[in-house]
Design a protein around this motif. Structure first.
Motif, PDB file in Angstrom:
ATOM      1  N   GLU A   1       0.851  -1.178   0.000  1.00  0.00           N
ATOM      2  CA  GLU A   1       0.000   0.000   0.000  1.00  0.00           C
ATOM      3  C   GLU A   1       0.897   1.241   0.000  1.00  0.00           C
ATOM      4  O   GLU A   1       2.110   1.156   0.201  1.00  0.00           O
ATOM      5  CB  GLU A   1      -0.910   0.001   1.232  1.00  0.00           C
ATOM      6  N   LYS A   2       0.304   2.409  -0.183  1.00  0.00           N
ATOM      7  CA  LYS A   2       1.124   3.621  -0.225  1.00  0.00           C
ATOM      8  C   LYS A   2       1.811   3.877   1.109  1.00  0.00           C
ATOM      9  O   LYS A   2       2.892   4.469   1.153  1.00  0.00           O
ATOM     10  CB  LYS A   2       0.295   4.833  -0.643  1.00  0.00           C
TER      11      LYS A   2
ATOM     12  N   GLY B   1       7.698  11.082  -4.318  1.00  0.00           N
ATOM     13  CA  GLY B   1       6.674  10.341  -5.026  1.00  0.00           C
ATOM     14  C   GLY B   1       7.127   8.923  -5.310  1.00  0.00           C
ATOM     15  O   GLY B   1       8.280   8.544  -5.093  1.00  0.00           O
ATOM     16  N   HIS B   2       6.195   8.119  -5.793  1.00  0.00           N
ATOM     17  CA  HIS B   2       6.556   6.756  -6.186  1.00  0.00           C
ATOM     18  C   HIS B   2       5.589   6.243  -7.240  1.00  0.00           C
ATOM     19  O   HIS B   2       4.474   6.745  -7.413  1.00  0.00           O
ATOM     20  CB  HIS B   2       6.574   5.811  -4.971  1.00  0.00           C
TER      21      HIS B   2
ATOM     22  N   PHE C   1       1.900   8.151  -7.020  1.00  0.00           N
ATOM     23  CA  PHE C   1       1.809   8.913  -5.779  1.00  0.00           C
ATOM     24  C   PHE C   1       2.747  10.112  -5.838  1.00  0.00           C
ATOM     25  O   PHE C   1       3.892  10.004  -6.287  1.00  0.00           O
ATOM     26  CB  PHE C   1       2.176   8.023  -4.587  1.00  0.00           C
ATOM     27  N   LEU C   2       2.238  11.272  -5.367  1.00  0.00           N
ATOM     28  CA  LEU C   2       3.034  12.493  -5.357  1.00  0.00           C
ATOM     29  C   LEU C   2       2.695  13.287  -4.100  1.00  0.00           C
ATOM     30  O   LEU C   2       1.516  13.461  -3.766  1.00  0.00           O
ATOM     31  CB  LEU C   2       2.748  13.340  -6.596  1.00  0.00           C
ATOM     32  N   ASP C   3       3.717  13.767  -3.395  1.00  0.00           N
ATOM     33  CA  ASP C   3       3.534  14.532  -2.166  1.00  0.00           C
ATOM     34  C   ASP C   3       4.527  15.693  -2.193  1.00  0.00           C
ATOM     35  O   ASP C   3       5.730  15.486  -2.377  1.00  0.00           O
ATOM     36  CB  ASP C   3       3.796  13.632  -0.953  1.00  0.00           C
TER      37      ASP C   3
ATOM     38  N   TYR D   1      -3.185   8.156  -7.408  1.00  0.00           N
ATOM     39  CA  TYR D   1      -4.150   7.512  -8.307  1.00  0.00           C
ATOM     40  C   TYR D   1      -3.800   6.034  -8.365  1.00  0.00           C
ATOM     41  O   TYR D   1      -2.651   5.660  -8.604  1.00  0.00           O
ATOM     42  CB  TYR D   1      -4.089   8.110  -9.706  1.00  0.00           C
ATOM     43  N   GLU D   2      -4.799   5.195  -8.115  1.00  0.00           N
ATOM     44  CA  GLU D   2      -4.545   3.751  -8.096  1.00  0.00           C
ATOM     45  C   GLU D   2      -5.668   3.011  -8.792  1.00  0.00           C
ATOM     46  O   GLU D   2      -6.854   3.311  -8.605  1.00  0.00           O
ATOM     47  CB  GLU D   2      -4.409   3.252  -6.658  1.00  0.00           C
TER      48      GLU D   2
END
Length: 680
Positions: free
Chosen positions: A147-148, A229-230, A280-282, A310-311
């Motif tokens: 999970e994230k 991010g990933h 994922f971006l933060d 977004y998943e």
């Protein structure tokens, strides 16, 4: 396959560049200064932890003296989703032995199936941490899914590689490979691949995974803007057999069936799969960054932030022909069930930080979801929709501060628009009594709908079609936790939870249908109308005498309920007696010992491969048998070598050991592997 080849190529190039298997020699630091994470205030003594090795021993994490402008293991930093920071640990400890498995976590409260990569049954339950939003379901397929919150970010002064290898049960290997590097002083990145294949001892239980991750994190020179991010692409697939067709073939221990591949299974034509992709971006920007002077490590700041993810996720179940174990007269054959979930999450935040006040933040979130199947289902009795689609808008806040020996944290979320969620509140306090002792207290309150597969499901089998989004209520959870962490007296944790509208799967099959082997065909979701009270007390303590140590973990659970819908063993214990020593003139450090694990008998949950879920059964008690493992582990420089004889006592004990009804636990097997860190 392209991901595998690319990943292996990068690792072999990195290995060629690395001249030796050690921390690089003294050089100028090239890493970023990160904020302090919420590390444990008191850490229990674990045999020869990193940094605590005897003089001259290679067990410690740093091979070079920590001079000014030098590099040690502690400079290789790992940052979690919550922004907690830890450092790389190359020590060989008993805790590392517990984590050397498929999920790379301590599986004390879990019972694995016979083959690697298959489900884990629950021996313990915790309600103190609940995801705010429902998930796709198929929870038995998710222990190894990233999970994230599971993705790690890295900050390293030089490139670092970690390889984990382990043999599987039959015809296969497990590899978890990571390469992390800094492209500049302010930009760090990593690339990782986790994959395995295992045929298994029984027929038609082959499992395989492929999980690819890329991460990056960047901070500007003035430290005001940060970005991380990933990207994650994951596929987890396994064949499904339904378990034993005739238990006597296993339990009678006949010579003809010592080869487990000869045992008959319920079916040999089904498989299920989880497929997921996530972006994922933060990012954060400091509007105000007021420092009293250049040495001020806790300046007054005002920061705006944005998190985006977004998943898309797919759960498949396929079977080439109908089988009575799931019901007769399906709508279509072959069976091709597919549930899809697409989610997009945006959160904007504003945080104020001050030396006196601490960290105070507020946020607003938008969650879009689309859970769907291919078509509507229209029957004589009802019409089942093909999707659940909508959006959730929530507001929240968080607080953290350290006041002398007291550390406080709190987090709250409240949904102002939407049907899936209600609220979530977490609070925690840690009070450090002295250098050796600390007490903790935590509170959790949440309200949310159960996972999507409880609310809507469609299958080519007639019995597995339902829509409950209007009938089911939000699950209400209240949990309180206390802990005492002491270097001298061990670690004690107590958690009490009260759950309303508890959601579960159960079979409505009659005794006659169960006798015909059709219990699985009548599994459906339910909600318990009464309150479930769950108490869990867990204690861990290690005793040492010279080079010998005894690590003990004991857990007690008590469940009060009107109907038997939450089944857990009353007691679980794990005891490891082991010996540690330097050998070969301190060129190698070894640990060897025996681990004994036992849990009391109880109505162990049964497994439904079509749903990828465990369900409640109250017809059969399992457990009450020991699990005995013998291990020899060694450390040479930064390489940890593991050799284990698993379930040693199965050689001379009766075959009455199960991971779930109809699913035997693994027989005696010897497995080998290693974890290797190297630097350049």
């Amino acid at each position: 396959m392209r991901f595998i080849l690319l990943t292996l190529l990068l690792f072999f190039v990195q290995a060629a560049i690395a001249q030796k298997d050690s921390v690089p020699p003294t050089k100028k630091m090239d890493s970023l200064s990160l904020g302090k994470g919420k590390n444990e205030l008191i850490k229990s003594k674990d045999s020869r932890q990193d940094g605590g090795a005897k003089k001259g021993s290679r067990q410690g994490g740093s091979l070079e003296p920590k001079n000014k402008d030098s590099i040690s293991i502690r400079d290789y930093k790992i940052i979690s989703y919550q922004r907690d920071t830890t450092h790389l640990d190359t020590a060989l400890t008993i805790k590392k032995e517990y984590k050397y498995n498929y999920i790379r976590e301590d599986d004390f409260e879990l019972m694995p199936f016979a083959n690697m990569g298959q489900p884990y049954n629950e021996l313990g339950k915790s309600f103190s941490s609940t995801p705010y939003y429902p998930r796709i379901g198929a929870t038995a397929k998710h222990p190894g899914y990233f999970e994230k919150e599971d993705i790690k970010y890295y900050n390293v002064p030089t490139p670092m590689t970690e390889l984990m290898f382990k043999t599987t049960m039959e015809q296969g290997q497990y590899l978890d490979a990571l390469l992390t590097f800094n492209m500049s002083k302010r930009f760090n990145a990593s690339i990782a691949y986790n994959g395995f294949r295992s045929l298994g001892k029984y027929r038609y239980e082959e499992a395989q995974d492929g999980k690819f991750r890329v991460t990056f994190n960047y901070i500007t020179q003035n430290g005001r803007y940060g970005l991380r991010g990933h990207i994650a692409a994951q596929e987890m697939e396994s064949d499904e057999s339904g378990g034993l067709l005739d238990k006597n073939q296993f339990e009678d221990d006949l010579p003809d069936f010592q080869d487990r591949a000869k045992i008959d299974l319920l079916y040999t034509n089904a498989n299920n799969r989880i497929l997921g992709k996530r972006y994922f971006l933060d990012q954060q920007f400091k509007l105000v960054n007021h420092k009293k002077d250049s040495l001020d490590k806790e300046p007054t700041t005002l920061t705006i932030g944005h998190e985006f993810s977004y998943e898309s996720k797919i759960y498949d179940f396929e079977q080439t022909s109908q089988n009575d174990a799931f019901g007769q007269d399906p709508f279509l054959a072959p069976i091709e069930d597919r549930a899809r979930l697409k989610t997009m999450f945006n959160k904007g935040s504003l945080e104020f930080s001050n030396r006196t006040i601490g960290r105070l933040s507020g946020n607003i979130s938008l969650y879009n979801y689309n859970y769907f199947f291919n078509s509507l289902l229209v029957t004589d009795d009802e019409t089942i929709q093909n999707k659940l689609k909508g959006e959730e808008i929530s507001v929240g806040g968080a607080y953290a501060n350290t006041i002398g020996p007291l550390h406080l944290e709190g987090n709250i979320n409240y949904t102002i628009s939407g049907e899936l969620t209600g609220n979530n509140f977490d609070a925690m306090a840690i009070y450090r009594l002295n250098d050796n002792n600390a007490v903790t207290a935590a509170l959790h309150v949440s309200s949310r709908m159960p996972d999507y597969n409880y609310l809507l499901y469609q299958s080519d089998y007639r019995n597995f079609n339902w829509q409950n989004d209007d009938a089911f209520e939000k699950v209400q959870t209240q949990s309180i936790k206390f802990g005492f962490d002491s270097k001298n007296f061990g670690q004690l944790q107590a958690e009490y939870s009260a759950v309303d509208n508890y959601s579960y799967f159960a079979s409505t099959a009659t005794e006659e249908e169960i006798g015909l082997g059709q219990e699985t065909a009548f599994v459906r979701p339910f909600q318990e109308s009464g309150t479930i009270n769950h108490l869990k007390v867990k204690y861990r303590k290690e005793f040492k005498y010279r080079k010998w140590a005894l690590m003990n973990t004991i857990m007690y659970q008590d469940v009060t309920q009107d109907n038997q819908v939450l089944n857990l063993p009353e007691a679980v214990t794990r005891n490891t007696l082991y010996f540690s020593s330097d050998v070969f003139k301190k060129a190698m450090f070894i640990q060897t010992g025996v681990t004994f694990k036992y849990f009391t008998s109880y109505n162990m949950n049964a497994y439904n491969p079509l749903l990828g879920e465990f369900y409640i059964q109250n017809n059969e008690e399992l457990g009450g048998y020991p699990l005995l493992d013998f291990f020899i582990n060694a450390k040479v420089r930064q390489t940890r070598i593991y050799l284990k004889a698993e379930h040693l006592n199965s050689i001379f004990s009766e075959p009455n050991y199960y991971s779930a009804p109809n699913y035997p636990y693994r027989d005696f097997v010897i497995r080998f592997g290693l974890v290797w860190n190297f630097f350049s």
